[in-house]
Write an enzyme that holds these catalytic residues in place. Sequence first.
Site: not given
Length: 386
Positions: A10, A107-108
């Site tokens: 993350d 973003d993960e």
Amino acid sequence: MPERRILLVDADAFYVAVARLVDPAGAGKAPLLIVGGSPERRGVVTSASYEARAYGVHSAMPMARAVRLCPNATVVPVPWEACAGKSREIKDVLQRFTPAVEQASSDEFYVDLTGTEQLYSGEPLAATARRMREAVAHETALAVSIGGGTSKLVAKLAAGVAKPRVGTPADGVHVVAPGAELEFMRRFALADIPFIGPKFQARLAKLGLHAVSDVLRHERETLVGWLGRREGEWLAERVRGIDASPVEPHREPKSISRDETFPTDLGEGGLLARTVTVKLRDADFTTRQASRTLSDPVQSERAVYEVARGLLRKLRAARHVPARLLGVAFSQLVTPEARAQLSLFDEVRPLETEHDRTISRVIDQVREKFGPDALGRARGRSPGST
């Protein structure tokens, strides 16, 4: 079968971090930084620095309110192209460790390292995660936090625990050892578990269930009696960290989406839309969309609603599962003059009449003067009502 070894990578304050990289002399020097739309254009917060979050600023908040809460903050737009590029860079780095990388959002990233023990000479999962974190930082100049465990659920929650914060010993990596899932889960509220949204939380609260520990006091069959077989068994497994969902590297890519709030409603200023797009994000984070390009551009709420409703029906028919997000977007915006030229190819049955456009213009004028909620179309009335 080998024990599953799942990581969730993350990126920390992703949009803020990228904005600082893009503009080191401006955003890069602002500790109080908010990224998102303009407060004058009814924008919303996409992300905020940790310093700004301390003032109560959070994502999806109206930017005007965020600025009131944190008046000394620097506000910058989202650098969408740079974010897309950095997202690809992170994924490229992770794929050097294993091809089993699933992008859950911009973003993960879920990473499956199951069965790689020999490849990494028995290296502990936490050690691999630290090397991964260092590689991402070196290649992208971005910091990531990494959680690990035997399931995607545990990995995701562990990534939150891993995030470095003032007053905590977190250092960017937190791995839950096999067999320690139950004890790890006890620290969380039910609201922390993915897919337990506000409505489900309210149902559980009526049963006196607020935290994972509250649920663990009850037998599985008791939960089934309260919630039904499907939801009761699902909850009994999740509070124990059980989640068999696989990491799917070849799943339909999750694109970085851009939602823009216009300073005035679409019909204001004479703009019309040729293409209407409906975006649907399913409960399992699969994002799908359907679009329709019209020969005759539209601007009225009624016409847009008719097109969007048809597109939504198409998406729901293809995959009927609970939804997390629904959005409608307009593109190929044209002026009335362009519409006049395009009208040579009018629909057999026009979606929008001049009456619709007149109503839309009047509504826009009233909203401009008295606010966005001042006036809207009446919803259906029963026959004979007054």
